[in-house]
Write an enzyme that holds these catalytic residues in place. Structure first.
Site, PDB file in Angstrom:
ATOM      1  N   LYS A   1      25.944  11.523   0.373  1.00  0.00           N
ATOM      2  CA  LYS A   1      25.322  10.293  -0.141  1.00  0.00           C
ATOM      3  C   LYS A   1      23.843  10.492  -0.450  1.00  0.00           C
ATOM      4  O   LYS A   1      23.274   9.786  -1.276  1.00  0.00           O
ATOM      5  CB  LYS A   1      25.460   9.173   0.882  1.00  0.00           C
ATOM      6  CG  LYS A   1      26.841   8.958   1.428  1.00  0.00           C
ATOM      7  CD  LYS A   1      27.750   8.303   0.432  1.00  0.00           C
ATOM      8  CE  LYS A   1      29.125   8.093   1.040  1.00  0.00           C
ATOM      9  NZ  LYS A   1      30.009   7.352   0.169  1.00  0.00           N
TER      10      LYS A   1
HETATM   11  C1  LIG Z   1      31.816  11.989   4.725  1.00  0.00           C
HETATM   12  C2  LIG Z   1      32.511  11.285   3.621  1.00  0.00           C
HETATM   13  N1  LIG Z   1      33.459  11.947   2.939  1.00  0.00           N
HETATM   14  C3  LIG Z   1      34.114  11.357   1.928  1.00  0.00           C
HETATM   15  C4  LIG Z   1      33.868  10.052   1.571  1.00  0.00           C
HETATM   16  C5  LIG Z   1      34.614   9.480   0.411  1.00  0.00           C
HETATM   17  O1  LIG Z   1      33.777   9.340  -0.702  1.00  0.00           O
HETATM   18  P1  LIG Z   1      34.076   8.255  -1.806  1.00  0.00           P
HETATM   19  O2  LIG Z   1      33.987   6.930  -1.122  1.00  0.00           O
HETATM   20  O3  LIG Z   1      33.025   8.414  -2.827  1.00  0.00           O
HETATM   21  O4  LIG Z   1      35.455   8.483  -2.283  1.00  0.00           O
HETATM   22  C6  LIG Z   1      32.901   9.326   2.271  1.00  0.00           C
HETATM   23  C7  LIG Z   1      32.572   7.919   1.976  1.00  0.00           C
HETATM   24  O5  LIG Z   1      32.846   7.328   1.055  1.00  0.00           O
HETATM   25  C8  LIG Z   1      32.189   9.958   3.296  1.00  0.00           C
HETATM   26  O6  LIG Z   1      31.224   9.302   3.933  1.00  0.00           O
HETATM   27  N1  LIG Z   2      32.251   6.210   2.864  1.00  0.00           N
HETATM   28  C1  LIG Z   2      31.291   5.307   2.378  1.00  0.00           C
HETATM   29  C2  LIG Z   2      31.888   4.029   1.879  1.00  0.00           C
HETATM   30  C3  LIG Z   2      31.018   3.279   0.892  1.00  0.00           C
HETATM   31  O1  LIG Z   2      30.568   4.164  -0.031  1.00  0.00           O
HETATM   32  P1  LIG Z   2      30.098   3.955  -1.505  1.00  0.00           P
HETATM   33  O2  LIG Z   2      30.057   5.330  -2.034  1.00  0.00           O
HETATM   34  O3  LIG Z   2      31.039   3.093  -2.198  1.00  0.00           O
HETATM   35  O4  LIG Z   2      28.763   3.320  -1.504  1.00  0.00           O
HETATM   36  C4  LIG Z   2      30.239   5.144   3.440  1.00  0.00           C
HETATM   37  O5  LIG Z   2      29.960   6.116   4.129  1.00  0.00           O
HETATM   38  O6  LIG Z   2      29.671   4.102   3.619  1.00  0.00           O
END
Ligand SMILES: Cc1ncc(COP(=O)(O)O)c(C=O)c1O
Ligand SMILES: N[C@@H](CCOP(=O)(O)O)C(=O)O
Length: 461
Positions: A112
Site C-alpha cells: 500500500k
Molecule cells: C497484505 C495484503 N495482501 C493482499 C491484499 C489484497 O489486495 P487488493 O485488495 O488490492 O486485492 C491486501 C489488501 O487489500 C493486503 O493488505
Molecule cells: N486489504 C486492504 C483492504 C482495503 O484496501 P484498498 O486497496 O481497497 O484501499 C487493507 O489492508 O486495508
C-alpha cells in the site's frame, strides 16, 4: 485525460478532481475514459531504469494535464525516498521460472505504501495550490489504514479517519494505526468486518450533506490514483524479466481487487501480460465468480491472511465495467442486484473477464504449509497473503516467467508465520518499540450516524 464513472451518470472529471472526489456521485468508481498506450519501444526503454523514472513514464499520460512534469517528478522522488531498498520493488527468484516481487520495503511494510506515499504528495500539492482542506475517511482490513496514516500524518490540510474491523487485524497492524501521535490522524475500531467498514465509507460518500460539509475525500482504492501508482511495478518487474520481448504472468493475492486491476491497466497500456491470476484465501468470492459467473457474497470467514478477508470486492466493479464494454447502466443494475444479495455475470462479460483473469483459492492449511515449504526450499519467509499467491502461482507456472506479488512483510503477521515455521519474524529496528507506544483508538458501532458524529466531533473545524 478525463475520468468517467463506472455507472455512467456522474460528472466527468480531470485527474485532480477525480483524486479528490473519491467515489463518484452516482456511487460508481472513476476510470480513465480511454487508457493510454505505450509503444513496444517505449516499454523496452524502461528496462534497467530507476523505479522513479519508470513511474514518471508510466503515470505521465494519466496526470499530464494536472501536474507539470518537473513537479510530478519531484513528488515521485519524495514518495519513494524513504523506502528501505534501492530498487524499491526488488525481484527475488523462488524457482526456475517463478519470481517474487517484494513490495514491502516501504515505511509500513506493505504494498500500500507504493500508492499511498505518492498520493500523500499529490494531495498536498493540489490542496496547497487550491487552498483547500479535506477530511479523508478510509476503510481498512489492516494495511491501507496504516499506510494512509503514515502518508498523511501531520499534514495541515487533511484530517484522516480510518475504520478498521475491531479484533480482526493483526496486533502489529492495529498498533501501526493506533500509535501515531499526530492530532490529524484517527483510528476507529468498528464492530463488524472490513466489508462493513467499506460499506459505511461508501455510505458517507453517498450522504451528500455530510460529504460536502466535511469535504470528504477517499484514499481507498476507490480512488483511481491508488490504482494508477500500483501499475508502475508491473512495468518494472516485467521489463526486468524480458518484456516487452517476451510475455510475463503475474499472480496477485487478492481481496479488494485494486492491486490486480492495476495489472489489467498495465496490460491495456501495452505491457505483454500473458495471465493475471487472482489468488484468494477461503473468502473466495472472486474465484467462485470467475469459475461460475455468480457473484454471491457469503459470510466473511476470518483467516490467517486477514487483510484479504473481504467478500464485497470494490474494484471488481472496474473490471466489470471493462467486461461490459463500458455500459454504465448495466453496471448500475448489477450493483443494485448486489445490494439485494448478488448477481450473475452475463456469458459475454464472463468470457471477457476470463480472457484477462485466471484464479485459484487456497485453504488455511495450504497457506501455512506454503510458508513452511517455501522457507525450507528457498530460505524466503513469506507473509500469509504472499503465501496464498505463491501457492496458486506454483500450480500454474507455465513457459513464461511468473511473478507473484509479495504484498506484505512477514513481521506484520508474526503469529501466523511463527505457527507455520517456528520463527517469529522481527520488525525493522525503526519499529522495534511499536509494542511500547501508547495506543489511541475510538470504539464505534457499525452505525453510519454514530461514525459521522464521531468524525464531526474530532475533525479540525
Ligand atoms: C497484505 C495484503 N495482501 C493482499 C491484499 C489484497 O489486495 P487488493 O485488495 O488490492 O486485492 C491486501 C489488501 O487489500 C493486503 O493488505
Ligand atoms: N486489504 C486492504 C483492504 C482495503 O484496501 P484498498 O486497496 O481497497 O484501499 C487493507 O489492508 O486495508
Amino acid at each position: 485525460m478525463r475520468y468517467i464513472s463506472t455507472r455512467g451518470t456522474a460528472p466527468t472529471l480531470g485527474f485532480e478532481d477525480t483524486m479528490l472526489a473519491g467515489l463518484a456521485r452516482d456511487g460508481g468508481l472513476y476510470v480513465p475514459e480511454a487508457v493510454p498506450t505505450l509503444s513496444h519501444s517505449d516499454i523496452a526503454a524502461m528496462a534497467g531504469l530507476p523505479y522513479e523514472e519508470v513511474a514518471l513514464r508510466v503515470m505521465r499520460p494519466f496526470v499530464s494535464e494536472a501536474f507539470h512534469e518537473d513537479d510530478f517528478a519531484a513528488m515521485i522522488a519524495r514518495a519513494y525516498a524513504g523506502f528501505g531498498h534501492d530498487a524499491r520493488a526488488p525481484l527475488v527468484q523462488l524457482g526456475p521460472n517463478h519470481h517474487l516481487l517484494e513490495l514491502f520495503h516501504g515505511p509500513t511494510l506493505a504494498f500500500k505504501d507504493f500508492a499511498m506515499q505518492l498520493i500523500g504528495q499529490m494531495f498536498e500539492h493540489t490542496l496547497t495550490k487550491r487552498g483547500d482542506r479535506v477530511t479523508i475517511v478510509g476503510a481498512t482490513s489492516g494495511d491501507t489504514g496504516s499506510a494512509a496514516m503514515e502518508a498523511f500524518r501531520g499534514l495541515d490540510a487533511v484530517d484522516v479517519f480510518i475504520l478498521y474491523p475491531h479484533g480482526r487485524v493483526s496486533e502489529v497492524q492495529r498498533r501501526q494505526m493506533t500509535t501515531p501521535t499526530e492530532a490529524n490522524v484517527h483510528a476507529m475500531a468498528v464492530t463488524g468486518h472490513f466489508d462493513d467498514c467499506q460499506a459505511r465509507v461508501k455510505d458517507m460518500f453517498n450522504h451528500f450533506d455530510f460529504r460536502d460539509r466535511v469535504g470528504l475525500a477517499g484514499v481507498n482504492s476507490i480512488n483511481f490514483a491508488r490504482v494508477l501508482a500500483q501499475v508502475v511495478y508491473y512495468f518494472t518487474a516485467a521489463t526486468a524479466l524480458g518484456a516487452p520481448h517476451r510475455p510475463i504472468s503475474f499472480t496477485v493475492p487478492t481481496g479488494n481487487f485494486g492491486d490486480i486491476f492495476a495489472g489489467h491497466i498495465a496490460k491495456r497500456m501495452g505491457l505483454p501480460i500473458e495471465r493475471l491470476i487472482v489468488a484468494t484465501n477461503q473468502n473466495d468470492i472472486l474465484h467462485r465468480c470467475l469459475t461460475t459467473g455468480a457473484y454471491q457474497p457469503d459470510a466473511v470467514s476470518p483467516s490467517i491472511s486477514p487483510s484479504m478477508d473481504i467478500q464485497v470486492s470494490s474494484n471488481f466493479e472496474r473490471a466489470l465495467h471493462l467486461a461490459y464494454g463500458g455500459d454504465g447502466a448495466a453496471i448500475a443494475q448489477l450493483m443494485d442486484e448486489l445490494k439485494a444479495g448478488g448477481f450473475t455475470v452475463s456469458q459475454g462479460a464472463l468470457q471477457a473477464l476470463r480472457e484477462i483473469y485466471a484464479s485459484g483459492r487456497v485453504s488455511e492449511e495450504e497457506t501455512s504449509a506454503t510458508i513452511q515449504d517455501t522457507l525450507a526450499r528457498t530460505g524466503e519467509l513469506l507473509c500469509p497473503h504472499t503465501a496464498v499467491g505463491v501457492r496458486v502461482a506454483e500450480a500454474q507456472v507455465g513457459p513464461e516467467p511468473m511473478v507473484t506479488l509479495a504484498t506484505a512483510h512477514p513481521a506484520k503477521f508474526p503469529d501466523a508465520v511463527e505457527a507455520a515455521t517456528g520463527i517469529r519474524p522481527a520488525l525493522p529496528p525503526r519499529m522495534a518499540d511499536l509494542f511500547e507506544r501508547n495506543e489511541r483508538v475510538a470504539r464505534v458501532d457499525n452505525d453510519l450516524s454514530a461514525i459521522e458524529a464521531l468524525i464531526d466531533e474530532r475533525r479540525a473545524a
